[in-house]
Every structure is written in structure tokens, then in C-alpha cells.
Design a protein around this motif. Sequence first.
Motif, PDB file in Angstrom:
ATOM      1  N   VAL A   1       0.770  -1.121   0.036  1.00 31.22           N
ATOM      2  CA  VAL A   1      -0.073   0.087  -0.043  1.00 31.22           C
ATOM      3  C   VAL A   1       0.829   1.165   0.029  1.00 31.22           C
ATOM      4  N   LEU A   2       1.850   1.393   0.862  1.00 30.04           N
ATOM      5  CA  LEU A   2       2.918   2.640   1.084  1.00 30.04           C
ATOM      6  C   LEU A   2       3.360   2.653  -0.309  1.00 30.04           C
ATOM      7  N   CYS A   3       3.789   1.652  -0.876  1.00 31.34           N
ATOM      8  CA  CYS A   3       4.979   1.690  -1.780  1.00 31.34           C
ATOM      9  C   CYS A   3       4.048   2.215  -3.319  1.00 31.34           C
ATOM     10  N   ALA A   4       2.697   1.546  -3.460  1.00 35.62           N
ATOM     11  CA  ALA A   4       2.088   2.072  -4.337  1.00 35.62           C
ATOM     12  C   ALA A   4       1.483   3.338  -4.221  1.00 35.62           C
ATOM     13  N   ALA A   5       1.398   4.138  -3.058  1.00 40.13           N
ATOM     14  CA  ALA A   5       1.005   5.318  -2.917  1.00 40.13           C
ATOM     15  C   ALA A   5       2.292   6.253  -3.077  1.00 40.13           C
ATOM     16  N   GLN A   6       3.401   5.861  -2.618  1.00 36.62           N
ATOM     17  CA  GLN A   6       4.891   6.715  -3.095  1.00 36.62           C
ATOM     18  C   GLN A   6       5.011   6.686  -4.577  1.00 36.62           C
ATOM     19  N   GLN A   7       4.409   5.514  -5.156  1.00 41.93           N
ATOM     20  CA  GLN A   7       4.617   5.456  -6.573  1.00 41.93           C
ATOM     21  C   GLN A   7       3.607   6.372  -7.365  1.00 41.93           C
TER      22      GLN A   7
ATOM     23  N   ALA B   1       0.137   6.084  -6.946  1.00 40.93           N
ATOM     24  CA  ALA B   1      -1.342   5.583  -6.987  1.00 40.93           C
ATOM     25  C   ALA B   1      -2.133   6.453  -6.020  1.00 40.93           C
ATOM     26  N   THR B   2      -3.544   6.831  -6.479  1.00 46.74           N
ATOM     27  CA  THR B   2      -4.329   7.491  -5.764  1.00 46.74           C
ATOM     28  C   THR B   2      -5.840   6.644  -5.054  1.00 46.74           C
ATOM     29  N   GLY B   3      -5.746   5.434  -5.623  1.00 42.02           N
ATOM     30  CA  GLY B   3      -6.579   4.502  -5.143  1.00 42.02           C
ATOM     31  C   GLY B   3      -5.888   3.260  -4.844  1.00 42.02           C
ATOM     32  N   TYR B   4      -6.737   2.448  -3.801  1.00 36.62           N
ATOM     33  CA  TYR B   4      -6.105   1.169  -3.506  1.00 36.62           C
ATOM     34  C   TYR B   4      -7.387   0.256  -3.050  1.00 36.62           C
ATOM     35  N   LEU B   5      -7.660  -0.722  -4.024  1.00 35.68           N
ATOM     36  CA  LEU B   5      -8.762  -1.417  -3.619  1.00 35.68           C
ATOM     37  C   LEU B   5      -8.511  -3.089  -3.468  1.00 35.68           C
ATOM     38  N   LEU B   6      -9.026  -3.871  -2.659  1.00 34.35           N
ATOM     39  CA  LEU B   6      -8.704  -5.358  -2.555  1.00 34.35           C
ATOM     40  C   LEU B   6      -9.623  -5.897  -3.681  1.00 34.35           C
ATOM     41  N   LYS B   7      -9.647  -7.038  -4.362  1.00 30.46           N
ATOM     42  CA  LYS B   7     -10.233  -7.798  -5.330  1.00 30.46           C
ATOM     43  C   LYS B   7     -11.381  -8.435  -4.492  1.00 30.46           C
ATOM     44  N   SER B   8     -11.725  -8.477  -3.356  1.00 30.94           N
ATOM     45  CA  SER B   8     -13.214  -8.452  -2.767  1.00 30.94           C
ATOM     46  C   SER B   8     -13.938  -7.378  -2.989  1.00 30.94           C
ATOM     47  N   SER B   9     -13.402  -6.289  -3.185  1.00 28.95           N
ATOM     48  CA  SER B   9     -14.492  -5.236  -3.630  1.00 28.95           C
ATOM     49  C   SER B   9     -15.443  -5.654  -4.623  1.00 28.95           C
ATOM     50  N   THR B  10     -16.848  -5.138  -4.373  1.00 30.59           N
ATOM     51  CA  THR B  10     -17.838  -5.424  -5.502  1.00 30.59           C
ATOM     52  C   THR B  10     -17.560  -4.460  -6.690  1.00 30.59           C
ATOM     53  N   VAL B  11     -18.179  -5.004  -7.960  1.00 28.20           N
ATOM     54  CA  VAL B  11     -18.023  -3.994  -8.928  1.00 28.20           C
ATOM     55  C   VAL B  11     -18.531  -2.619  -8.720  1.00 28.20           C
ATOM     56  N   ASN B  12     -19.500  -2.477  -7.880  1.00 25.92           N
ATOM     57  CA  ASN B  12     -20.056  -1.232  -7.530  1.00 25.92           C
ATOM     58  C   ASN B  12     -19.056  -0.203  -6.909  1.00 25.92           C
ATOM     59  N   GLN B  13     -18.373  -0.977  -6.096  1.00 32.29           N
ATOM     60  CA  GLN B  13     -17.431  -0.459  -5.212  1.00 32.29           C
ATOM     61  C   GLN B  13     -16.391   0.151  -6.105  1.00 32.29           C
TER      62      GLN B  13
END
Length: 233
Positions: A97-103, A105-117
Motif C-alpha cells: 500500500v505504502l509503495c503504491a502510494a509513493q509511486q 497511486a491515488t486509489g487502493y482496492l482489494l479484489k474482494s471489492s464489489t463491482v459497484n465499489q
Amino acid sequence: MNKTTKVMLVEDHPEYRDVIALALNDQPDIHLIGQVGSSERALQILRNRSNEDVPDLILLDLNLPGMSGLEALPLLRSCCPAAKFIVLTQSDNESDVLCAAQQGATGYLLKSSTVNQIIEAIRTVAEGGALLGSGVAKYILGKLQSRLVSIELHDALSQRELEILTLLGEGKLKKEIASQLDISIATVSTYIRRIYEKLHVQNAPAAITQAYRAGILPHEPQADSPDKRRDDH
């Protein structure tokens, strides 16, 4: 109607990619302009696109074959400096998460998220917001709270107390600490008592364990080290 957001999906699992693509294609304000299964393919396409075909937002899996999403993020950003990135992954690892933010990324979702999310996340980020999925947010919040506790504990200890705690972590006894610091054993005992009070522990092994967990001491002690087996303090 809102401005249409052009999206590229970088995801290596065809079935999951199809589910996301189907959901996005039903949205009047979202246009899926490409879906690929690897970072390398995404970079190849983006480097050869015209300005009209550059995505506004890229949905990016981290665990990709070949070049990972984290490795690809800065390269993708160089191809599309104006694009927003939402990481979509199975990993809730703090470092990811921290590395993605540093690179970038402005959003971070798990694949368990629904398509609506996922759809709502695209709209939120496209409009200039930032987003952490609820599962990731709770995880990171817990980590941040732990770090705040660590900072508070570190700040609560004086420099001398930190020095003595470090020596305790090395397995040294009171007399050894006294000799090394050129102070009396009684003074060492006073400092150790204050350390126990500030760390809310009763003995040296508990103080050392608490210090490692809080990040006050840099390395985890071995399970069979002397400071884990005895409390001569």
C-alpha cells in the motif's frame, strides 16, 4: 452528464478482467479503452497510443506475471503523466500500500471489492479524490495507530533510558550496564524502574519485547537469547 473517464484495465486473470469490463461497459460516464494481462503489454500499447487514446485512469493489478504492478507504476506514469491510478489487488500488505502510494497511486482496492465499489472508486479518483478500500483503510489505520503508539513511547523515554533499554536488549545485566555507562548500579536500577513504568511492564523481558514490537529497538531478539530467558534486572 459527467465527463467520460477513459479507463485501461491491467489484470492477468481473464475471468476477473471480463467481470470488471462488463460492469464498466454498462456505465455511461466510463469508457473502457483497453484491457491487457501484463505490465509489458500495457506499456507497449501506451507508448504507441495517440493522445486521444491515452487513459484518464488505469486500474492496475499488483501481482502480474513478469513485471509486477509496483515495478510498472513509475513507467506507466511516465507514459501517462496525467493519468490516475487505482491499484486493484489481493494484497493488503502495508508495504504494498505504502509503495503504491509513493509511486503515485491515488486509489487502493482489494479484489474482494464489489463491482459497484470499483465503479464508485473510479468516479471518486477521476474527480480528484483519493481512496482506500474499507479493508485496506482499517488495516492501514491500525498500523498508523501502532506507529503513533511507538512514537509516543519513544518520545516518553529519555535519551539515557533509551540507551539503557538498548543495552537490556543486548542481554546486559545491571552491573554490566553500570560499568559501560560509568554510573552506579543504583542509578541503573532507577532508570530501569522508570522504563518499566513508561512501557507499562513488570520486568526486563517484557520491556524488551514491548520495545521491539513498538519499533524502539531495531531488530527482533532471537527466541533463545539470554534476555528472553532470564530477568536479572
